[in-house]
Design a protein around this motif. Sequence first.
Motif, short mmCIF file in Angstrom:
data_model
loop_
_atom_site.label_atom_id
_atom_site.label_comp_id
_atom_site.label_asym_id
_atom_site.label_seq_id
_atom_site.Cartn_x
_atom_site.Cartn_y
_atom_site.Cartn_z
N LEU A 270 -11.50 3.51 22.35
CA LEU A 270 -11.63 2.42 23.45
C LEU A 270 -11.21 1.12 22.47
N SER A 271 -10.01 0.65 23.02
CA SER A 271 -9.95 -0.78 22.72
C SER A 271 -10.32 -1.98 23.75
N VAL A 272 -10.66 -2.97 23.35
CA VAL A 272 -11.24 -4.15 24.08
C VAL A 272 -10.80 -5.47 23.55
N GLY A 273 -9.94 -5.87 24.53
CA GLY A 273 -9.47 -7.40 24.30
C GLY A 273 -8.60 -7.71 23.03
N THR A 274 -7.84 -6.97 22.86
CA THR A 274 -7.09 -6.96 21.55
C THR A 274 -5.53 -7.05 21.67
N HIS A 275 -4.89 -7.79 20.73
CA HIS A 275 -3.45 -7.64 20.81
C HIS A 275 -2.96 -6.79 19.68
N PHE A 276 -3.83 -5.97 19.22
CA PHE A 276 -3.30 -5.15 17.87
C PHE A 276 -2.31 -6.00 16.96
N ARG A 277 -2.63 -7.17 16.62
CA ARG A 277 -1.68 -7.74 15.93
C ARG A 277 -1.27 -7.35 14.71
N SER A 278 0.03 -7.83 14.25
CA SER A 278 0.70 -6.98 13.11
C SER A 278 -0.08 -7.14 11.77
N ASN A 279 -0.92 -8.13 11.32
CA ASN A 279 -1.63 -8.06 10.32
C ASN A 279 -2.69 -6.99 10.08
N GLU A 280 -3.28 -6.85 11.41
CA GLU A 280 -4.20 -5.81 11.18
C GLU A 280 -4.04 -4.28 11.46
N VAL A 530 -11.90 -18.61 -13.93
CA VAL A 530 -12.66 -17.22 -13.30
C VAL A 530 -11.88 -16.17 -13.77
N GLY A 531 -10.74 -16.09 -13.28
CA GLY A 531 -9.68 -15.02 -13.83
C GLY A 531 -9.13 -14.54 -12.43
N PRO A 532 -8.22 -13.53 -12.71
CA PRO A 532 -7.65 -12.96 -11.46
C PRO A 532 -8.42 -11.78 -11.04
N THR A 533 -8.01 -11.25 -9.74
CA THR A 533 -8.58 -10.20 -9.16
C THR A 533 -7.99 -8.99 -9.89
N PRO A 534 -8.93 -8.01 -10.19
CA PRO A 534 -8.15 -6.75 -10.53
C PRO A 534 -7.09 -6.30 -9.79
N VAL A 535 -6.93 -6.38 -8.43
CA VAL A 535 -5.76 -6.11 -7.77
C VAL A 535 -5.39 -7.24 -7.24
N PRO A 536 -3.97 -7.90 -7.62
CA PRO A 536 -3.76 -9.11 -6.77
C PRO A 536 -3.47 -8.76 -5.38
N PHE A 537 -3.51 -10.00 -4.46
CA PHE A 537 -3.58 -9.79 -3.13
C PHE A 537 -2.06 -10.38 -2.69
N THR A 538 -1.45 -9.50 -1.93
CA THR A 538 -0.32 -9.97 -1.39
C THR A 538 -0.50 -9.63 0.31
N PRO A 539 0.12 -10.41 1.08
CA PRO A 539 -0.08 -10.31 2.57
C PRO A 539 0.56 -8.96 3.21
N PRO A 540 -0.08 -8.48 4.18
CA PRO A 540 0.60 -7.41 4.81
C PRO A 540 1.89 -7.56 5.66
N VAL A 541 2.79 -8.21 4.89
CA VAL A 541 4.19 -8.43 5.73
C VAL A 541 5.31 -7.51 5.05
N SER A 542 6.24 -7.13 5.65
CA SER A 542 7.13 -6.36 4.97
C SER A 542 8.46 -7.22 4.24
N ILE A 543 8.92 -6.66 3.13
CA ILE A 543 10.05 -7.32 2.59
C ILE A 543 11.12 -6.60 2.78
N PRO A 544 12.40 -6.67 3.18
CA PRO A 544 13.34 -5.79 2.94
C PRO A 544 13.51 -5.07 1.67
N GLY A 545 13.64 -3.74 1.60
CA GLY A 545 13.84 -3.16 0.26
C GLY A 545 12.75 -2.83 -0.52
N HIS A 546 11.44 -3.29 0.24
CA HIS A 546 10.14 -2.86 -0.61
C HIS A 546 9.34 -2.13 0.22
#
Length: 546
Positions: A270-280, A530-546
């Motif tokens: 059941l989905s309520v009031g959502t765009h299902f946006r690309s990032n999610e 403080v130092g880097p996070t164990p897993v570096p963050f990259t945003p959920p967007v697509s890059i051609p070829g990757h």
Amino acid sequence: MSNVLNGGDVLVQVLRENGCEVAFGIVSVHNLPLVEAVDRDLRFVTVRHEAAAVNAADAYSRATGKLGCAITSTGTGAGNAAGSMVEALSAGSRVLHVTGNIDRRYLGQARGVIHETKDQLGMLRAVSKQALQILSADAAPGILRAAAAEAQTLPAGPVSVEWPIDLQYAGHTLPATGPVAGSELPVAGDDEIARAAALLGGARRPAIWVGGGGRGARAELRVLAERLGAAVFTSNAGRGAVPEDHDLVIGNFAASPAGQELLQDADVLLSVGTHFRSNETKSYKLVLPGRHVQVDLDKAALGRSYPVTLGLRGEAVTTLAALTVALPDASATEKGWRERVGETRRIVREKLVENIGQYALICASLRDRLAPGSPIARDVTIPSSQWGNRLLPILDPRTNIFPLGGGIGQGLAMGIGASLARPDVPTLVIAGDGGLAVHLGELLTLAQEQPWLVLVVFNDGGYGVLRNMQDQYMSRRSGVDLFTPDFGALAQAVGVPYARVTSADGFDAAFAAAVAVRGPAIVEVDVTAVGPTPVPFTPPVSIPGH
Ligand SMILES: Cc1ncc(C[n+]2csc(CCOP(=O)(O)OP(=O)(O)O)c2C)c(N)n1
Ligand SMILES: [Mg+2]
């Protein structure tokens, strides 16, 4: 009963009718009567950029559910507001944006009147739910009331009104009543409700996905989720609709591996009031259950991003209440599903805690030291995107304040607007050094207004998220390293208490002391130290070829 008033008095009256007690803006020859009246009778907050005025009004509205108001000048002032109007439009915020215009007698002649703009109304139309023009003193009260009503009529959104300066000074008569926010919302038919209830009631492994349009249906969502034993996923905007400390809430983790698995194994969504946006939704590649009941006020949203088995056009509160009543008495939910939901809830969080290492301590400290009702404003910085938007629990949707459209630089002004709406609790702003620099001038607003607000700046000397992307996908870095100020000296210059943190262990004491100030305070986290996070963050967007 009617009184003779100037335009500013009329605006004050309309704001009062809508429960709005603060307006944000910058004074100008093109809005003097408005600013004078608001400052006299309500509260006028002088920001340092018109974009910040809209962000603050937007967050004031998100934090209260009431109307927020921004006042700008003609031309450049109105144009400066545009980026933040885009945000208010994306988020469906109840904002009344009132801007000046040149004298009525010179309109449309391009004779170069001070602040004149080629097509101000067209510009405003492009970034608002609706843009209206006042062309006579007689029309002004009706137009302002209509604008306030339209901004709050679901689906809500910002409305701009442009107002010639000569008319702002004119005498007005205020009729006793005017338009009020629309209450005639679409309601799904009984047949559709019965079919949807049968689908949901028959689900063995039910799930619910809540977007920003479900924020107002807190009680209804909770009852429905508990009746069904459904897993509750949310978009970033839907966070807190069911408090994130509830056993059934997965939250904004649908795209995480364990979240995806659970969602795929669900048999009815059941989905309520959502765009299902690309990032999610991993740019719409996320797999949803085969049977999908979607509730949305906007007909165009039904089936737009994902196919629907049944689309119900209706407002969330009434539709969900009707659905619950129509559910069959006996639950069809598989034995063990609730436990699986609870287990997934735990796994997605544990996994993220692993990925961010010691930043989990900072995240936990933030929640511990804030009140359940504390606004949590998050600029677009790695700590927000990586864990603030997921792991940091949101307990009340009105505290969930972030730029839905993804634009950096809006967090501090949003925090200021929210904190003026909620002076009883501390407000948190999470910002990066880059995002903060966009509207550094708002530090002066912070110093002037003295709200109870702690600004936590994560300083990595640049646009870290883009730097991470370039390191991962490109051969070199470009445009990501920033000269950053000495934040301690900057804090001192504006007279705001400041602490610098160089280890995750040291954060809690500094943050607790900052909250105890009960006014503005800044905590800088030196991300390099403080130092880097164990897993570096990259945003959920697509890059051609990757
Ligand atoms: C208005 C706007 N301009 C540019 C961007 C692109 N952008 C996204 S995140 C980001 C970096 C923000 O830097 P900072 O606030 O320091 O956070 P960090 O990534 O370093 O944690 C940029 C430039 C954007 N999202 N919005
Ligand atoms: Mg940075």
